[in-house]
Design a protein around this motif. Sequence first.
Motif, PDB file in Angstrom:
ATOM      1  N   THR A  42     -95.501  -3.852 -28.017  1.00 36.04           N
ATOM      2  CA  THR A  42     -94.597  -3.008 -27.232  1.00 36.04           C
ATOM      3  C   THR A  42     -93.263  -3.672 -26.912  1.00 36.04           C
ATOM      4  OG1 THR A  42     -95.669  -3.787 -25.190  1.00 36.04           O
ATOM      5  CG2 THR A  42     -96.496  -1.736 -26.169  1.00 36.04           C
ATOM      6  N   PHE A  43     -93.183  -4.995 -27.025  1.00 35.61           N
ATOM      7  CA  PHE A  43     -91.947  -5.683 -26.642  1.00 35.61           C
ATOM      8  C   PHE A  43     -91.561  -6.784 -27.626  1.00 35.61           C
ATOM      9  CE2 PHE A  43     -89.703  -9.068 -24.327  1.00 35.61           C
ATOM     10  CZ  PHE A  43     -88.582  -8.355 -23.901  1.00 35.61           C
ATOM     11  N   GLY A  44     -92.497  -7.703 -27.879  1.00 40.42           N
ATOM     12  CA  GLY A  44     -92.176  -8.889 -28.681  1.00 40.42           C
ATOM     13  C   GLY A  44     -91.756  -8.563 -30.090  1.00 40.42           C
ATOM     14  N   ALA A  45     -92.488  -7.678 -30.773  1.00 43.91           N
ATOM     15  CA  ALA A  45     -92.177  -7.354 -32.167  1.00 43.91           C
ATOM     16  C   ALA A  45     -90.789  -6.736 -32.282  1.00 43.91           C
ATOM     17  CB  ALA A  45     -93.234  -6.401 -32.725  1.00 43.91           C
ATOM     18  N   TYR A  46     -90.455  -5.882 -31.322  1.00 36.29           N
ATOM     19  CA  TYR A  46     -89.142  -5.225 -31.355  1.00 36.29           C
ATOM     20  C   TYR A  46     -88.019  -6.232 -31.127  1.00 36.29           C
ATOM     21  CZ  TYR A  46     -85.389  -1.981 -30.170  1.00 36.29           C
ATOM     22  OH  TYR A  46     -84.201  -1.300 -30.130  1.00 36.29           O
ATOM     23  N   GLN A  47     -88.226  -7.187 -30.219  1.00 33.09           N
ATOM     24  CA  GLN A  47     -87.199  -8.202 -29.966  1.00 33.09           C
ATOM     25  C   GLN A  47     -86.982  -9.081 -31.194  1.00 33.09           C
ATOM     26  OE1 GLN A  47     -85.246  -8.302 -27.240  1.00 33.09           O
ATOM     27  NE2 GLN A  47     -86.310  -6.409 -26.691  1.00 33.09           N
ATOM     28  N   TYR A  48     -88.090  -9.458 -31.856  1.00 27.76           N
ATOM     29  CA  TYR A  48     -87.961 -10.247 -33.090  1.00 27.76           C
ATOM     30  C   TYR A  48     -87.237  -9.448 -34.172  1.00 27.76           C
ATOM     31  CZ  TYR A  48     -91.069 -13.874 -31.293  1.00 27.76           C
ATOM     32  OH  TYR A  48     -91.618 -14.891 -30.546  1.00 27.76           O
ATOM     33  N   GLY A  58     -75.452  -8.530 -38.207  1.00 28.30           N
ATOM     34  CA  GLY A  58     -74.523  -8.758 -37.119  1.00 28.30           C
ATOM     35  C   GLY A  58     -74.624  -7.716 -36.017  1.00 28.30           C
ATOM     36  N   ASP A  59     -73.574  -7.639 -35.200  1.00 32.76           N
ATOM     37  CA  ASP A  59     -73.575  -6.740 -34.039  1.00 32.76           C
ATOM     38  C   ASP A  59     -73.624  -5.269 -34.434  1.00 32.76           C
ATOM     39  OD1 ASP A  59     -73.478  -8.910 -32.391  1.00 32.76           O
ATOM     40  OD2 ASP A  59     -71.289  -8.884 -32.160  1.00 32.76           O
ATOM     41  N   LYS A  60     -73.013  -4.915 -35.573  1.00 35.80           N
ATOM     42  CA  LYS A  60     -73.037  -3.518 -36.011  1.00 35.80           C
ATOM     43  C   LYS A  60     -74.463  -3.049 -36.303  1.00 35.80           C
ATOM     44  CE  LYS A  60     -68.357  -3.255 -37.917  1.00 35.80           C
ATOM     45  NZ  LYS A  60     -67.536  -2.985 -39.138  1.00 35.80           N
ATOM     46  N   GLY A  61     -75.240  -3.919 -36.891  1.00 36.25           N
ATOM     47  CA  GLY A  61     -76.630  -3.577 -37.183  1.00 36.25           C
ATOM     48  C   GLY A  61     -77.429  -3.365 -35.908  1.00 36.25           C
ATOM     49  N   ILE A  62     -77.224  -4.250 -34.918  1.00 38.02           N
ATOM     50  CA  ILE A  62     -77.927  -4.118 -33.639  1.00 38.02           C
ATOM     51  C   ILE A  62     -77.512  -2.827 -32.937  1.00 38.02           C
ATOM     52  CG2 ILE A  62     -78.225  -5.123 -31.341  1.00 38.02           C
ATOM     53  CD1 ILE A  62     -78.036  -7.860 -32.588  1.00 38.02           C
ATOM     54  N   THR A  63     -76.201  -2.512 -32.979  1.00 34.53           N
ATOM     55  CA  THR A  63     -75.721  -1.272 -32.356  1.00 34.53           C
ATOM     56  C   THR A  63     -76.357  -0.051 -33.000  1.00 34.53           C
ATOM     57  OG1 THR A  63     -73.598  -2.346 -31.889  1.00 34.53           O
ATOM     58  CG2 THR A  63     -73.655   0.058 -31.789  1.00 34.53           C
ATOM     59  N   SER A  64     -76.502  -0.069 -34.316  1.00 32.74           N
ATOM     60  CA  SER A  64     -77.135   1.055 -35.013  1.00 32.74           C
ATOM     61  C   SER A  64     -78.593   1.205 -34.609  1.00 32.74           C
ATOM     62  CB  SER A  64     -77.026   0.853 -36.531  1.00 32.74           C
ATOM     63  OG  SER A  64     -75.686   0.757 -36.943  1.00 32.74           O
ATOM     64  N   SER A  67     -78.800   2.652 -31.117  1.00 25.49           N
ATOM     65  CA  SER A  67     -78.518   4.094 -31.094  1.00 25.49           C
ATOM     66  C   SER A  67     -79.723   4.893 -31.568  1.00 25.49           C
ATOM     67  CB  SER A  67     -77.296   4.394 -31.969  1.00 25.49           C
ATOM     68  OG  SER A  67     -77.549   4.075 -33.330  1.00 25.49           O
ATOM     69  N   VAL A  68     -80.437   4.370 -32.565  1.00 25.03           N
ATOM     70  CA  VAL A  68     -81.677   5.023 -33.018  1.00 25.03           C
ATOM     71  C   VAL A  68     -82.731   4.972 -31.917  1.00 25.03           C
ATOM     72  CG1 VAL A  68     -83.576   4.905 -34.687  1.00 25.03           C
ATOM     73  CG2 VAL A  68     -81.225   4.558 -35.454  1.00 25.03           C
ATOM     74  N   GLU A  69     -82.820   3.818 -31.241  1.00 24.79           N
ATOM     75  CA  GLU A  69     -83.763   3.683 -30.128  1.00 24.79           C
ATOM     76  C   GLU A  69     -83.456   4.689 -29.027  1.00 24.79           C
ATOM     77  OE1 GLU A  69     -84.807   0.639 -26.456  1.00 24.79           O
ATOM     78  OE2 GLU A  69     -83.423   0.015 -28.044  1.00 24.79           O
ATOM     79  N   TYR A  70     -82.175   4.872 -28.713  1.00 27.41           N
ATOM     80  CA  TYR A  70     -81.782   5.827 -27.678  1.00 27.41           C
ATOM     81  C   TYR A  70     -82.212   7.236 -28.052  1.00 27.41           C
ATOM     82  CZ  TYR A  70     -78.775   8.713 -24.729  1.00 27.41           C
ATOM     83  OH  TYR A  70     -78.315   9.664 -23.845  1.00 27.41           O
ATOM     84  N   TYR A  71     -82.015   7.594 -29.319  1.00 29.76           N
ATOM     85  CA  TYR A  71     -82.412   8.937 -29.760  1.00 29.76           C
ATOM     86  C   TYR A  71     -83.933   9.106 -29.716  1.00 29.76           C
ATOM     87  CZ  TYR A  71     -83.399  12.862 -32.843  1.00 29.76           C
ATOM     88  OH  TYR A  71     -83.881  14.039 -33.353  1.00 29.76           O
ATOM     89  N   CYS A  72     -84.662   8.080 -30.147  1.00 33.88           N
ATOM     90  CA  CYS A  72     -86.130   8.191 -30.247  1.00 33.88           C
ATOM     91  C   CYS A  72     -86.818   8.097 -28.891  1.00 33.88           C
ATOM     92  CB  CYS A  72     -86.668   7.101 -31.167  1.00 33.88           C
ATOM     93  SG  CYS A  72     -86.150   7.275 -32.885  1.00 33.88           S
ATOM     94  N   CYS A  73     -86.277   7.309 -27.968  1.00 30.70           N
ATOM     95  CA  CYS A  73     -86.980   7.013 -26.722  1.00 30.70           C
ATOM     96  C   CYS A  73     -86.369   7.638 -25.481  1.00 30.70           C
ATOM     97  CB  CYS A  73     -87.069   5.493 -26.524  1.00 30.70           C
ATOM     98  SG  CYS A  73     -87.878   4.621 -27.864  1.00 30.70           S
TER      99      CYS A  73
END
Length: 393
Positions: A42-48, A58-64, A67-73
């Motif tokens: 629930t937490f560790g795998a996503y952080q890795y 880079g930062d663009k990938g994390i931002t993308s 944004s997917v996380e925001y839509y899904c959750c």
Amino acid sequence: MAFHWALLCYGLITLIVAVSFLCGQWPIFQGTPISFIHRFLTFGAYQYFLKFVGALLGDKGITSILSVEYYCCDRPNPILQIIYLAIIGSTYCIIVKTTFQYIPGYYLSGVHRYTSLLAVAIGILLFLLTSFSDPGTVTVDNISQYLSVYPYDNIIYTKKECSTCKLPKPARSKHCSICNRCVARFDHHCGWMNNCIGERNTRYFIAFLLWHFLLCMYATIAIGLVIAGRLKESKIVYILTVYYGVENSFRGLAPHIVQWLLGSYNTQILLMVFMAIVSLLLAGFFAYHAKLCLTNTTTNETFKWQDYVSWQKKLVEARASSAALKASIDGVNSERKPPENKCKPFFKRSSLENTEAVEKNNVYDKGFFHNLYEVIFPVRIKASHLHTKSKSS
């Protein structure tokens, strides 16, 4: 033999992952590998995963990804609804393709070809009812009704205004940040339904859990009877005992029969294992929510009561410590006072032990039958019906 071990590992891994993901936060699993796996899933795998994407893109990938996380959750979306339909549809198709050829069989009649389809259709119907029914949205038109039906207990619910809707907040309601609405008798937001579970659709949600538990049990037993029928029709026991000289006992026959079943009906056995595990999980969810309904409590209120009882215990402990400190100071200042009976403190209950007496006082719990009736026939429907009836008369 390698397939047998693979099948056993598949069942164990599926069970461990499912239990860890769904129940790993329970106090009973605290400090166990189940709790560790739950934190990782629930937490560790996503952080890795975020660190990996950051290192790669880079930062663009994390931002993308965020944004997917925001839509899904954090926003309503049909992803889990589609997954549910895919799971139940594909599972039923696999059963039809691999098992229906043996129906009718030795233990099952041909009617199960149709009853199974009817059972799946009812399950999907309950899913649609729960997903697309109004959970009990609080609006300007019905807010006075909800305020009269659910009085404030002045314990976990007090008179206040919803900061988002700018409406008085009825007791037992909560503003869902995902759906962006206040829901009466709010229980939780269910991602599988893409809907809140509240006053109006709790009955459909409970029926959904119960029916899918029965559906999985039905599939498990039916497939088991199909396999048992094939074992009987193929006369495997007779062949083993007569032609191969195997001892006619459970200990002698079991290894050979298991080996034959795994070699001939491995798909059906995998389906049975999957259905049995899912049915156990559904049974746990249904039992939990049934208990909440019969005590007229919601999941949201369970957490509120936990916080309240915890706060009350800390308050009692602080008062007890203060009283004990005061008593010790008074004892030092009154050295000339005659000593108390030494037996009295032995029988006297410690003030710290009074913290165990702190319990919740649920004013909405009005008895087994009334609570059940309130879930099956929501209060707002009854109130609206009575209001209409009084107008017509």
